[in-house]
Design an enzyme around this catalytic site. Sequence first.
Site, PDB file in Angstrom:
ATOM      1  CD  GLU A  44      -7.421  -7.216 -23.547  1.00  0.00           C
ATOM      2  OE1 GLU A  44      -6.255  -7.425 -23.889  1.00  0.00           O
ATOM      3  OE2 GLU A  44      -8.278  -6.704 -24.291  1.00  0.00           O
ATOM      4  CG  ASN A  79       1.229   3.533  -5.794  1.00  0.00           C
ATOM      5  OD1 ASN A  79       1.509   4.592  -6.344  1.00  0.00           O
ATOM      6  ND2 ASN A  79       1.873   2.399  -6.060  1.00  0.00           N
ATOM      7  CG  HIS A 107       1.225  -2.156 -15.437  1.00  0.00           C
ATOM      8  ND1 HIS A 107       0.971  -3.381 -14.851  1.00  0.00           N
ATOM      9  CD2 HIS A 107       2.253  -2.345 -16.296  1.00  0.00           C
ATOM     10  CE1 HIS A 107       1.806  -4.278 -15.356  1.00  0.00           C
ATOM     11  NE2 HIS A 107       2.595  -3.681 -16.233  1.00  0.00           N
ATOM     12  NE  ARG A 122     -10.218 -12.132  -6.554  1.00  0.00           N
ATOM     13  CZ  ARG A 122      -9.883 -13.409  -6.700  1.00  0.00           C
ATOM     14  NH1 ARG A 122      -8.948 -13.940  -5.962  1.00  0.00           N
ATOM     15  NH2 ARG A 122     -10.484 -14.165  -7.591  1.00  0.00           N
ATOM     16  CB  ILE A 123      -9.013 -10.525 -12.983  1.00  0.00           C
ATOM     17  CG1 ILE A 123      -7.556 -10.955 -12.983  1.00  0.00           C
ATOM     18  CG2 ILE A 123      -9.550 -10.005 -14.324  1.00  0.00           C
ATOM     19  CD1 ILE A 123      -6.818 -10.953 -14.241  1.00  0.00           C
ATOM     20  CG  ASN A 179      -4.232  -0.831 -12.490  1.00  0.00           C
ATOM     21  OD1 ASN A 179      -3.988  -0.974 -11.277  1.00  0.00           O
ATOM     22  ND2 ASN A 179      -3.607  -1.517 -13.427  1.00  0.00           N
ATOM     23  N   GLY A 207       0.771  -1.252   0.000  1.00  0.00           N
ATOM     24  CA  GLY A 207       0.000   0.000   0.000  1.00  0.00           C
ATOM     25  C   GLY A 207       0.795   1.290   0.000  1.00  0.00           C
ATOM     26  CD  GLU A 265       4.320   2.415  -9.367  1.00  0.00           C
ATOM     27  OE1 GLU A 265       3.287   2.136  -8.748  1.00  0.00           O
ATOM     28  OE2 GLU A 265       5.179   1.556  -9.669  1.00  0.00           O
TER      29      GLU A 265
END
Length: 217
Positions: free
Chosen positions: A151, A17, A112, A94-95, A110, A15, A182
């Site tokens: 996706e 971020n 990445h 989790r997706i 999100n 955590g 980030e």
Amino acid sequence: MAERLRLGVLASGRGSNLQAIIDRCADGRLSAQVAVVISNVADAFALERARRAGLPAEFVDRKAFASREDFDRAILARLQERGVGLIVLAGYLRIMTRVLVDPFAGRILNIHPSLLPAFGGRGLHGLRVHQAVLDYGAKISGLTVHFVELETDAGPIILQHAVEVEDDDTADSLSDRILAFEHSKYSEAIQLFAEGRLRIEGRRVRVRPKAEPADET
Ligand code: GRF
């Protein structure tokens, strides 16, 4: 004053971020507030960070639900209870299913740790991303903040930041260098959303200029 944008942060790990977002909400750099932090990992440090900041922290156990959809319904209910306007994924592993993505279409972000679409997609998370960059021999990596679609790592890109790969980098050192960016860049993107300045046009995200203060003369 208008109510601040309410963030629902989903996180599975340490955590950092999340912490950067909490700090920026507190000192006013971010015009938003963390309404709830939810994790699928009972002992995720992200939950502890939320508690320390006096924020609602909730663990939702995937094993307590028969399907991924039921699990997402439970998360959706918690987000709605807290009046969340934007879901922020911060190391959430989790997706998500349609159950969660559809009601929040265009309202899920999100981050990445690579320059998408390179080194993204299912299975590429954490240090694996940076190791893949090194194994490939790429000279530049970085980070991407994007809207979330079904996706993995594929939604419209809001911003990217490039970071050079150095000859003696390890996955850890590259990860650390990117992570430092980030922390500021994620908040930058959230702030753009909070100011209503992002417009999705197909795959492209337009960033509107900041409104000038009204001329009072
Ligand atoms: C970050 O590198 C982020 O880009 C990725 O997962 C990591 C989460 O780190 N999605 P933290 O839990 O925010 O420290």
